[in-house]
Scaffold this active site. Structure first.
Site, mmCIF file in Angstrom:
data_model
loop_
_atom_site.group_PDB
_atom_site.id
_atom_site.type_symbol
_atom_site.label_atom_id
_atom_site.label_comp_id
_atom_site.label_asym_id
_atom_site.label_seq_id
_atom_site.Cartn_x
_atom_site.Cartn_y
_atom_site.Cartn_z
ATOM 1 N N ASN A 10 0.956 -1.172 -0.099
ATOM 2 C CA ASN A 10 -0.128 -0.085 0.062
ATOM 3 C C ASN A 10 0.976 1.324 0.108
ATOM 4 O O ASN A 10 1.498 1.589 1.242
ATOM 5 C CB ASN A 10 -0.925 0.008 1.385
ATOM 6 C CG ASN A 10 -1.875 1.293 1.283
ATOM 7 O OD1 ASN A 10 -1.771 2.125 0.416
ATOM 8 N ND2 ASN A 10 -2.457 1.352 2.572
ATOM 9 N N LYS A 12 0.133 4.296 -0.127
ATOM 10 C CA LYS A 12 -0.668 5.370 0.234
ATOM 11 C C LYS A 12 -0.448 6.676 -0.759
ATOM 12 O O LYS A 12 -0.448 6.454 -1.837
ATOM 13 C CB LYS A 12 -0.160 5.807 1.630
ATOM 14 C CG LYS A 12 -0.448 4.327 2.465
ATOM 15 C CD LYS A 12 -0.191 4.408 4.047
ATOM 16 C CE LYS A 12 -0.359 3.178 4.654
ATOM 17 N NZ LYS A 12 -0.189 3.184 6.031
ATOM 18 N N HIS A 94 -9.384 0.991 4.786
ATOM 19 C CA HIS A 94 -8.318 1.308 5.710
ATOM 20 C C HIS A 94 -8.455 2.198 6.583
ATOM 21 O O HIS A 94 -9.226 3.345 6.597
ATOM 22 C CB HIS A 94 -7.153 1.773 4.840
ATOM 23 C CG HIS A 94 -5.675 1.904 5.416
ATOM 24 N ND1 HIS A 94 -5.360 2.674 6.173
ATOM 25 C CD2 HIS A 94 -4.667 1.025 5.077
ATOM 26 C CE1 HIS A 94 -4.332 2.522 6.583
ATOM 27 N NE2 HIS A 94 -3.769 1.477 5.839
ATOM 28 N N GLU A 96 -6.895 4.728 7.979
ATOM 29 C CA GLU A 96 -6.563 6.159 7.390
ATOM 30 C C GLU A 96 -7.987 6.890 6.827
ATOM 31 O O GLU A 96 -8.320 7.890 7.008
ATOM 32 C CB GLU A 96 -5.378 6.406 6.631
ATOM 33 C CG GLU A 96 -4.247 6.307 7.323
ATOM 34 C CD GLU A 96 -2.947 5.340 6.821
ATOM 35 O OE1 GLU A 96 -2.999 5.685 5.359
ATOM 36 O OE2 GLU A 96 -2.155 5.042 7.492
ATOM 37 N N GLU A 165 -5.018 -4.856 10.609
ATOM 38 C CA GLU A 165 -4.230 -3.615 10.754
ATOM 39 C C GLU A 165 -4.549 -2.991 12.032
ATOM 40 O O GLU A 165 -5.206 -2.069 12.055
ATOM 41 C CB GLU A 165 -4.171 -2.713 9.612
ATOM 42 C CG GLU A 165 -3.694 -3.325 8.191
ATOM 43 C CD GLU A 165 -3.462 -2.300 7.075
ATOM 44 O OE1 GLU A 165 -2.503 -2.553 6.352
ATOM 45 O OE2 GLU A 165 -3.676 -1.101 7.398
ATOM 46 N N GLY A 171 2.580 2.547 10.772
ATOM 47 C CA GLY A 171 3.494 3.527 10.413
ATOM 48 C C GLY A 171 4.415 4.101 11.618
ATOM 49 O O GLY A 171 5.010 5.123 11.763
ATOM 50 N N SER A 211 3.627 -1.885 10.278
ATOM 51 C CA SER A 211 5.112 -1.767 10.710
ATOM 52 C C SER A 211 5.730 -3.228 10.103
ATOM 53 O O SER A 211 6.799 -3.594 10.888
ATOM 54 C CB SER A 211 5.343 -1.376 12.107
ATOM 55 O OG SER A 211 5.029 -0.231 12.153
HETATM 56 O O1 G3P Z 1 -1.976 -0.591 4.653
HETATM 57 C C1 G3P Z 1 -0.510 -0.654 5.216
HETATM 58 C C2 G3P Z 1 -0.426 -0.233 6.503
HETATM 59 O O2 G3P Z 1 -1.210 0.831 6.849
HETATM 60 C C3 G3P Z 1 0.797 -0.367 7.290
HETATM 61 O O3 G3P Z 1 1.593 0.566 6.960
HETATM 62 O O4 G3P Z 1 3.772 1.637 7.029
HETATM 63 O O5 G3P Z 1 2.887 0.585 9.224
HETATM 64 O O6 G3P Z 1 3.515 -0.868 6.990
HETATM 65 P P1 G3P Z 1 3.062 0.562 7.676
#
Ligand code: G3P
Length: 248
Positions: A10, A12, A94, A96, A165, A171, A211
């Site tokens: 993703n 983003k 998602h 976000e 998630e 992140g 993460s």
């Molecule tokens: O959709 C993937 C996500 O929200 C995870 O993001 O940067 O923590 O891998 P990240």
């Protein structure tokens, strides 16, 4: 049934023409596990470029889709337009989009129904906030999100991949422990068994997102109910290849 390992990237709202070209070139020349299904989700503006230039068996996903046929909906993209552009997947729900853009469980469910009815496959996301986890509400939150989806789509989960998630792990560099992730994945599979049917429980892939890196993917991938990953930050880097190949 053995569920095919699935890795989604993703991207983003990241990337420029030059950085996206670099990612695509890197994916095209990589040696990828033939037993892994790989899907990347660039920003809408770059979907065409990525679809036309990416090969190596990788599918392309949108990060959103609208739940109406083509028409007067400024700023939106339809299922028909994605399919016309050979984009076969959409990420929906998602966190976000749920938290920043205010998409409710019902809006997400409606978009998912519209997308799957129209022939797209969907990476459908769920997960709890830190506050909800600390209050011991993780499974209740995820179950509520699943219930809303089931109310719309019923018993056909063949075009859905679930991504768990935890919001606190996105992140932040704070990955869920293998036990924390496996516990929720097992609860989701049990929910599928009880509320949908044995086929959905057996066949639906449940991804972990939050993460994920080349360092933690191997251990996570060994868990019985973790069937792959939805990767954010690391999907923009060469490390994504190691994550795709994590079960080798
Ligand atoms: O959709 C993937 C996500 O929200 C995870 O993001 O940067 O923590 O891998 P990240």
């Amino acid at each position: 049934m053995a569920r095919k390992f699935f890795v989604g990237g993703n991207w983003k709202m990241n990337g420029t023409r030059s950085s996206i070209k670099e990612i695509v070139n890197n994916l095209n020349s990589a040696k990828l596990d033939p037993n892994a299904e790989v899907v990347v989700a660039p920003p809408a503006l770059y979907l065409h470029y990525v679809r036309d230039s990416l090969n190596n068996g990788i599918e392309v996903s949108a990060q959103n889709v609208y739940d109406k046929p083509n028409g007067a909906y400024t700023g939106e993209i339809s299922v028909e337009q994605l399919k016309d552009s050979n984009v076969t997947w959409a990420i929906l729900g998602h966190s976000e989009r749920r938290t920043i853009l205010g998409e409710t469980d019902e809006v997400v469910a409606s978009k998912t129904k519209f997308a799957t009815d129209g022939g797209l496959s969907v990476i459908w996301c769920c997960g709890e906030s830190l506050e909800e986890r600390e209050a011991g509400k993780t499974v209740a939150v995820v179950t509520k999100q699943l219930d809303a989806l089931k109310a719309k789509i019923g018993s056909d989960w063949s075009k859905i991949v679930i991504a768990y998630e935890p919001i606190w792990a996105i992140g932040t560099g704070k990955v869920a422990t293998t036990e924390q992730a496996q516990e929720v994945h097992a609860a989701i599979r049990q929910w599928l068994q009880e509320k949908v049917d044995a086929k959905a429980a057996d066949e639906t892939r449940i991804l972990y997102g939050g993460s994920v890196s080349e360092k933690n993917c191997k251990e996570l991938s060994k868990q019985a109910d973790i069937d792959g990953f939805l990767v954010g930050g690391a999907s923009l880097k060469p490390a994504f290849i190691d994550i795709i190949n994590s079960t080798q």
